[in-house]
Design a protein around this motif. Structure first.
Motif, PDB file in Angstrom:
ATOM      1  N   UNK A   1       1.209  -1.004   0.114  1.00  0.00           N
ATOM      2  CA  UNK A   1       0.639  -0.383  -0.240  1.00  0.00           C
ATOM      3  C   UNK A   1       1.118   1.079  -0.116  1.00  0.00           C
ATOM      4  N   UNK A   2       0.505   1.559  -1.325  1.00  0.00           N
ATOM      5  CA  UNK A   2       1.636   3.056  -1.122  1.00  0.00           C
ATOM      6  C   UNK A   2       1.091   4.537  -0.964  1.00  0.00           C
ATOM      7  N   UNK A   3       2.234   5.303  -0.073  1.00  0.00           N
ATOM      8  CA  UNK A   3       1.424   6.378   0.288  1.00  0.00           C
ATOM      9  C   UNK A   3       0.906   6.748  -1.084  1.00  0.00           C
ATOM     10  N   UNK A   4      -0.086   7.189  -0.262  1.00  0.00           N
ATOM     11  CA  UNK A   4      -1.208   8.870  -0.944  1.00  0.00           C
ATOM     12  C   UNK A   4      -1.160   9.839  -1.440  1.00  0.00           C
ATOM     13  N   UNK A   5      -0.463   9.836  -2.960  1.00  0.00           N
ATOM     14  CA  UNK A   5      -0.191  11.015  -3.449  1.00  0.00           C
ATOM     15  C   UNK A   5      -1.263  11.682  -4.909  1.00  0.00           C
ATOM     16  N   UNK A   6      -0.829  13.276  -5.052  1.00  0.00           N
ATOM     17  CA  UNK A   6      -1.240  13.715  -6.485  1.00  0.00           C
ATOM     18  C   UNK A   6      -0.897  13.314  -7.857  1.00  0.00           C
ATOM     19  N   UNK A   7       0.676  12.966  -7.449  1.00  0.00           N
ATOM     20  CA  UNK A   7       1.264  13.275  -8.689  1.00  0.00           C
ATOM     21  C   UNK A   7       2.251  12.272  -8.432  1.00  0.00           C
ATOM     22  N   UNK A   8       3.893  12.255  -9.299  1.00  0.00           N
ATOM     23  CA  UNK A   8       5.099  10.961  -8.649  1.00  0.00           C
ATOM     24  C   UNK A   8       6.228  12.102  -9.483  1.00  0.00           C
ATOM     25  N   UNK A   9       5.747  12.951  -9.322  1.00  0.00           N
ATOM     26  CA  UNK A   9       7.164  13.652  -9.015  1.00  0.00           C
ATOM     27  C   UNK A   9       7.628  14.567  -8.441  1.00  0.00           C
ATOM     28  N   UNK A  10       8.121  13.757  -6.896  1.00  0.00           N
ATOM     29  CA  UNK A  10       9.069  14.245  -6.375  1.00  0.00           C
ATOM     30  C   UNK A  10       8.779  15.265  -5.519  1.00  0.00           C
TER      31      UNK A  10
END
Length: 244
Positions: A58-67
């Motif tokens: 279960x990966x962290x909830x994120x809005x993007x993968x732009x670091x």
């Protein structure tokens, strides 16, 4: 703990019901901690379906993968370096347009994706109807409507996972087009990127991140151990990467 055969990454924006789905699938077969060197919570579990064992992260909830944050870096690095067999992106049926931003970013990194449209019951209450077949055709990957909290659509999701691992699905993800200027820059970078990373990483995606000035990606790539041969490991890692 079971000896998992396949790894599934669970991704999504915050508050899409991703963790609810994780709990439904794993039950008590789960454990939590922190990612190495991060304060970000790490949740991992296991389940068995039709005799096949799965490890699900279960990966962290994120809005993007732009670091732009530790959460985004963790999610990005897991897809890039751990190379899960399947990535399930959980989206909110009541906010589909906003959630599809992350879906499109994931599709630039991997084609082994299932889009799980959660909270479909809430969408119906609001008069929202989603043509999942048409959406699947547009995205080029399977789309499954569901309500994790009501355990609706779970079996269909698992059947789709099963079809993936048995090679019965052949996704063709949509290629996101950019402006002429960006596409020209990508074309110039691609040969150099491919020379450096080979087939180990999605070259177009790496080129895009370099155009964005994502220095954290270069750092992450350089920290990977020497590349293994195909005989040594099925998911070979890449060696050091130079700045381009």
């Amino acid at each position: 703990m079971i000896n998992a055969t396949y790894t599934i990454a669970l991704m999504g924006n915050p508050n899409t019901g991703k963790s609810t789905l994780f709990n439904v699938l794993t039950g008590l077969r789960q454990h939590t901690g922190n990612w190495p060197g991060k304060t970000v919570t790490h949740a991992e579990g296991e389940f068995v379906y039709r005799g096949i064992a799965y490890r699900i992260v279960d990966l962290p909830g994120t809005y993007s993968l732009y670091s732009n944050s530790a959460d985004e870096e963790v999610a990005r690095d897991f897809l890039l370096f751990e190379r899960p067999n399947i990535t399930i992106v959980v989206v909110d049926a009541t906010a589909l347009e906003r959630n599809l931003n992350l879906v499109l970013q994931v599709l630039e990194m991997t084609d082994r994706v299932i889009v799980a449209i959660n909270l479909i019951d809430e969408a119906k209450k609001k008069g929202i109807r989603i043509n999942t077949k048409k959406l699947a055709t547009k995205l080029g990957v399977p789309v499954v409507p569901m309500s994790a909290r009501n355990k609706e659509g779970i079996d269909e999701l698992l059947k789709t996972v099963d079809a993936f691992v048995h090679g019965q699905l052949h996704p063709t993800p949509i290629a996101v087009p950019y402006s002429v200027e960006i596409e020209q820059s990508i074309a110039k970078l691609l040969p150099l990127v491919k020379e450096i990373v080979g087939d180990d990483y999605p070259a177009r995606w790496v080129a895009l991140r370099l155009l964005d000035g994502d220095t954290s990606l270069l750092s992450a790539l350089n920290q990977q151990p020497p590349r293994l041969t195909k005989e040594e490991a099925p998911y070979a890692c890449c060696g050091s990467v130079k700045s381009v």
